[in-house]
Structures are given as structure tokens and as C-alpha cells.
Motif scaffolding. Structure first.
Motif, PDB file in Angstrom:
ATOM      1  N   THR A  79      -1.318 -28.216   1.258  1.00 15.32           N
ATOM      2  CA  THR A  79      -0.105 -27.786   0.273  1.00 15.32           C
ATOM      3  C   THR A  79      -0.001 -26.632  -0.255  1.00 15.32           C
ATOM      4  O   THR A  79       0.931 -26.108   0.186  1.00 15.32           O
ATOM      5  CB  THR A  79       0.033 -28.450  -0.981  1.00 15.32           C
ATOM      6  OG1 THR A  79       0.364 -30.231  -0.185  1.00 15.32           O
ATOM      7  CG2 THR A  79       1.650 -28.842  -1.622  1.00 15.32           C
ATOM      8  N   LEU A  80      -1.074 -26.558  -0.627  1.00 17.44           N
ATOM      9  CA  LEU A  80      -1.817 -24.939  -1.450  1.00 17.44           C
ATOM     10  C   LEU A  80      -0.939 -23.701  -0.070  1.00 17.44           C
ATOM     11  O   LEU A  80      -0.044 -22.885  -0.564  1.00 17.44           O
ATOM     12  CB  LEU A  80      -2.671 -24.706  -2.103  1.00 17.44           C
ATOM     13  CG  LEU A  80      -2.540 -24.760  -3.159  1.00 17.44           C
ATOM     14  CD1 LEU A  80      -4.351 -24.576  -3.963  1.00 17.44           C
ATOM     15  CD2 LEU A  80      -1.754 -24.765  -3.869  1.00 17.44           C
ATOM     16  N   SER A  81      -1.720 -23.930   0.843  1.00 18.98           N
ATOM     17  CA  SER A  81      -1.264 -23.305   2.092  1.00 18.98           C
ATOM     18  C   SER A  81       0.286 -22.804   2.709  1.00 18.98           C
ATOM     19  O   SER A  81       0.353 -21.318   2.807  1.00 18.98           O
ATOM     20  CB  SER A  81      -2.126 -23.034   2.806  1.00 18.98           C
ATOM     21  OG  SER A  81      -2.341 -22.334   4.361  1.00 18.98           O
ATOM     22  N   TRP A  82       0.230 -24.124   2.351  1.00 19.08           N
ATOM     23  CA  TRP A  82       2.415 -23.847   2.803  1.00 19.08           C
ATOM     24  C   TRP A  82       2.557 -22.863   1.387  1.00 19.08           C
ATOM     25  O   TRP A  82       3.745 -22.239   2.147  1.00 19.08           O
ATOM     26  CB  TRP A  82       2.621 -25.369   2.718  1.00 19.08           C
ATOM     27  CG  TRP A  82       3.931 -25.371   3.386  1.00 19.08           C
ATOM     28  CD1 TRP A  82       4.320 -24.705   4.484  1.00 19.08           C
ATOM     29  CD2 TRP A  82       5.431 -25.686   2.662  1.00 19.08           C
ATOM     30  NE1 TRP A  82       5.956 -25.215   4.307  1.00 19.08           N
ATOM     31  CE2 TRP A  82       6.393 -25.314   2.874  1.00 19.08           C
ATOM     32  CE3 TRP A  82       5.404 -25.675   1.293  1.00 19.08           C
ATOM     33  CZ2 TRP A  82       7.854 -25.581   2.609  1.00 19.08           C
ATOM     34  CZ3 TRP A  82       6.578 -25.613   0.592  1.00 19.08           C
ATOM     35  CH2 TRP A  82       7.687 -25.841   0.886  1.00 19.08           C
ATOM     36  N   LEU A  83       2.346 -23.056   0.320  1.00 26.86           N
ATOM     37  CA  LEU A  83       3.261 -22.883  -0.637  1.00 26.86           C
ATOM     38  C   LEU A  83       2.670 -21.019  -0.573  1.00 26.86           C
ATOM     39  O   LEU A  83       3.700 -20.090  -0.646  1.00 26.86           O
ATOM     40  CB  LEU A  83       2.639 -23.121  -2.272  1.00 26.86           C
ATOM     41  CG  LEU A  83       2.723 -24.951  -2.468  1.00 26.86           C
ATOM     42  CD1 LEU A  83       2.093 -24.586  -3.794  1.00 26.86           C
ATOM     43  CD2 LEU A  83       4.332 -24.531  -3.065  1.00 26.86           C
ATOM     44  N   PHE A  84       1.599 -21.363  -0.488  1.00 23.93           N
ATOM     45  CA  PHE A  84       1.204 -19.456  -0.267  1.00 23.93           C
ATOM     46  C   PHE A  84       1.724 -18.641   0.889  1.00 23.93           C
ATOM     47  O   PHE A  84       2.611 -17.559   0.444  1.00 23.93           O
ATOM     48  CB  PHE A  84      -0.011 -19.046  -1.036  1.00 23.93           C
ATOM     49  CG  PHE A  84      -0.841 -19.757  -2.143  1.00 23.93           C
ATOM     50  CD1 PHE A  84       0.200 -19.775  -3.049  1.00 23.93           C
ATOM     51  CD2 PHE A  84      -1.995 -19.934  -1.771  1.00 23.93           C
ATOM     52  CE1 PHE A  84      -0.312 -20.029  -4.633  1.00 23.93           C
ATOM     53  CE2 PHE A  84      -3.050 -19.897  -3.600  1.00 23.93           C
ATOM     54  CZ  PHE A  84      -2.065 -20.695  -4.079  1.00 23.93           C
ATOM     55  N   SER A  85       1.403 -18.902   2.043  1.00 25.03           N
ATOM     56  CA  SER A  85       2.467 -18.106   2.789  1.00 25.03           C
ATOM     57  C   SER A  85       3.871 -18.870   3.186  1.00 25.03           C
ATOM     58  O   SER A  85       4.178 -17.367   3.784  1.00 25.03           O
ATOM     59  CB  SER A  85       1.818 -18.903   4.425  1.00 25.03           C
ATOM     60  OG  SER A  85       2.108 -20.743   4.389  1.00 25.03           O
TER      61      SER A  85
END
Length: 407
Positions: free
Chosen positions: A6-12
Motif C-alpha cells: 500500500t505504501l509503495s503504491w502511495l509513494f510511486s
């Protein structure tokens, strides 16, 4: 998706000013108003204090939150950017938002985010407002991301607005003069809502008074206030003297409104326990002795001038400076605050916006400030500790992201 995914999706996937800079900046409130409507206007159920300013808004927000916690209230705290973990941005009584809540929020609304091209910041603000509403906070301290007038947080109607100070930062977005920047920050002033201004200049006071008058908003200037007792506080930066005064004035107005019960003892304990209560890091934070090691997130001319003056007042034999900056920083406004007779360790924070360490070294060399370049913040920090003697002083800073990498 799990939390990490989820964080990876948010950041990228979504534009994020923290890493990408100008491409993530939105010039109006259209998207956040759209998101607010979609989430059924969670901000309308919140009692808030709104905090803007060039510097000090993070410390001010944490001090306010700590005092309300000591007074027995359930306190939401929204700040940015984070240092180590995204969840630092959204806390209740010092406890970070649950990973499961973030994952569920993104999963539930992901299609809406993508179809409306929401920015990282807009989505995070929506998350914070919904979280504070669902958790039924008594008060939420909301820190502005950048500027004020067009910031995504500016859909709230607070109990009180606070503007800490005005300096030249983010000029590509907010304007090239103190008056222009003050006008953007003053955009958080709402009709009939009192506003506290921490520091003012001849250029900015006219702007604040004009906007306050237009909104029939009572205005107070903290720097003109007098308080008999200076409560002790573990935030040791010289700049905290003004932040503490701003908070004292803000709390005085809250006390006068009689909506919250806050005593002088609560204020004293709130100041004393601010780090324990809120987890604030990176403000003149001491990391070691013999040699003395201090890091600070000051990153613009207004903040770095105060911090470097404090560095120069320390007792040491040799000074070691571990420095890195983002690439949109105007170094010509900053370099003169750093002493010539210091050992420099130039590095690049590990984000796309990081300024190349070789370019940084060249810029400083043009002003007779010399040092070595390092491939990472960590390498620079290790080298400084290896070279420093017990009676030396090491300072790490220049950017929030440099500090984040060594904490």
C-alpha cells in the motif's frame, strides 16, 4: 495489498511533493473538495486548530497537541513531512495511525483516487480527516503542508488559526517577496476565527491585519505578548523560544473561549513532556557526546540562520558539518550562514529531489567553504564521526531528508 504494498503504491503512483517537488504541486482546492464530498465532509465534524508558517509550524503543532493531551483530551495531530515512517503524519495522543486502517482506506477508495488523479498529499489529508472523525477526537491540530490559501488542509474551519512566521521558502510557488508569501499563509484566516501571528515584519504585518479585518477575525501578535514564567522544554533550539511564545498566546485565546479546560499546570507539563507525548524528532536533537552531535531539520534561510548562530555559540575545538539539500533550494541565500573554518561533508539525500553532492560542494567552494563529497548521507555521517575528536562538534542538516536518514 498489504501495508508495505500500500505504501509503495502511495509513494510511486501518486505525485508526492516530498520526493518529486514541483510536479506534485496543485494550484487549487478542486481535488480536495471533491474528495471531501466523496468522504461525506469528515472535516466538518472536527474541532481544529490550523497551523501555518515558514518555520516552526511542526514544533508549534506538537507543543499544542502535548498540552491538550496533558489536559485529558483526545488529540489528533496531522503533520508533514514524515521522517522515518508515513504513519508519523497522523497520530492520536502520540500514537501513530494503524497500518490496517491505512491499508483498508486505500483499498476502499483506490478506484476513486486513480480516476480523479488525486495527489499524495490530498489523499493523505482525506485519510487524516476521516480517521480523526471516526476516532472522535476532541481536538485536531492540523499543520499546513505548504503555503495556506491553496493547501489541501485549508477546507477546515478551525477554532483558531496560527501563523508562526514568514520567510523566503518555496518561492516558486508562494511568491518572491515576504508580502506575497504572507498573503498565501494568511489564506488560512477564516471569517470570525481568531488568528495568532508568531512573528511579523513591517512587510508582513500589513498583510495580516488587512486579511484579518476583511474576515472580521480577531488578530493577536505573540511576539508582543508578555508571560511571567518561561516553562522548561526539551526542545532546545534557540528558535523554540518564539515557538513557545506563539503556543502560549494561542492557548491563552483557547482558555478565554472556555471551550476547553486547560490550566497553567497542563501547559507546564505539556511543554515538559512534548517529546514523550508526541514523538517529535529532529529539532536540535542531540545524538551523542564527546564529540557533541546534533541534527536539525532547518532547511531554509530563515531557519538555518538561527540554527547556525546557535552552532557557533557551542563550545568545541573543531566543527564538522554534514550537509545535504534538495535541488530546488536557493543556496545563494543560505551559504553565508555557514562558517568558513569548518570541516564539510557534502552528501545527497536519497530522494529524486536530492541535490547532487558534487554540485553542492562546488557551490560551497565558490564561497571558500571546502570539504569532501560522499555517496550517501550515511557515509558522510560515518566519516564525520571517524574524523571528530572528543572535544569537537558535529552538526547534521540542510534538509529534513538528511536528518531522516541518520535517525
Amino acid at each position: 495489498m498489504n501495508y508495505e504494498q500500500t505504501l509503495s503504491w502511495l509513494f510511486s503512483q501518486l505525485p508526492m511533493y516530498q520526493t518529486q517537488g514541483a510536479s506534485a504541486y496543485k494550484k487549487d482546492l478542486t481535488n480536495i473538495l471533491l474528495l471531501s464530498k466523496y468522504l461525506h465532509h469528515p472535516e466538518k465534524d472536527l474541532v481544529c486548530i490550523h497551523v501555518a508558517g515558514t518555520n516552526g509550524k511542526g514544533s508549534t503543532s506538537h507543543l499544542l497537541a502535548s498540552v491538550f493531551q496533558e489536559s485529558g483530551y483526545k488529540v489528533g495531530l496531522y503533520t508533514s513531512p514524515h521522517l522515518k515512517d508515513f504513519r508519523e503524519r497522523i497520530k492520536i495522543n502520540g500514537k501513530e495511525i494503524e497500518k490496517e486502517y491505512i491499508t483498508a482506506f486505500v483499498e476502499k477508495h483506490k478506484t476513486f483516487f486513480e480516476s480523479n488523479h488525486l495527489s499524495f498529499f490530498e489523499m493523505t489529508v482525506g485519510l487524516a480527516f476521516e480517521y480523526f472523525k471516526n476516532k472522535k477526537t476532541d481536538i485536531a491540530i492540523i499543520e499546513v503542508g505548504m503555503g495556506g490559501r491553496l493547501d489541501s488542509t485549508n477546507i477546515i474551519t478551525p477554532e483558531l488559526a496560527v501563523i508562526t512566521n514568514i520567510g523566503l521558502d518555496h518561492t516558486q510557488f508562494l511568491g518572491n517577496t515576504l508580502e506575497q508569501i504572507a498573503l498565501e499563509k494568511a489564506g488560512i484566516i477564516k471569517p470570525n476565527v481568531p488568528v495568532v501571528v508568531g512573528e511579523y515584519t513591517q512587510e508582513t504585518i500589513k498583510v495580516f491585519e488587512k486579511i484579518a479585518l476583511k474576515n472580521n477575525a480577531p488578530i493577536y501578535f505573540a511576539s508582543d505578548a508578555q508571560f511571567e514564567v518561561d516553562y522548561s522544554c526539551p526542545l532546545l533550539g534557540d528558535y523554540q523560544i518564539k515557538n513557545k511564545k506563539t503556543v502560549r498566546k494561542a492557548l491563552q485565546i483557547i482558555q478565554d473561549k472556555n471551550r476547553f479546560s486547560i490550566s497553567e499546570k497542563h501547559i507546564e507539563q505539556g511543554f515538559l513532556n512534548v517529546i514523550k507525548n508526541t514523538g517529535l524528532q529532529g529539532r536540535w536533537q542531540q545524538l551523542g557526546n564527546q564529540p557533541s552531535i546534533v541534527c536539525d531539520t532547518a532547511h531554509n534561510a530563515h531557519g538555518l540562520e538561527i540554527v547556525m548562530n546557535q552552532v557557533k555559540k557551542q563550545k568545541y575545538n573543531h566543527l564538522h558539518l554534514v550537509l545535504g539539500f534538495v535541488n530546488d533550494k536557493n543556496l545563494e541565500d543560505i551559504i553565508s550562514f555557514f562558517p568558513e573554518n569548518a570541516h564539510y561533508y557534502f552528501c545527497k539525500p536519497n530522494i529524486p529531489r536530492g541535490l547532487d553532492e558534487k554540485i553542492l560542494a562546488q557551490k560551497f567552494a565558490q564561497h571558500n567553504r571546502f570539504g569532501n563529497v560522499y555517496n550517501s548521507v550515511s557515509d558522510a555521517y560515518i566519516a564525520s564521526k571517524k574524523n571528530a575528536k572528543p572535544d569537537d562538534f558535529i552538526y547534521i542538516g540542510g534538509s529534513t531528508f538528511v536528518v531522516a536518514e541518520i535517525l
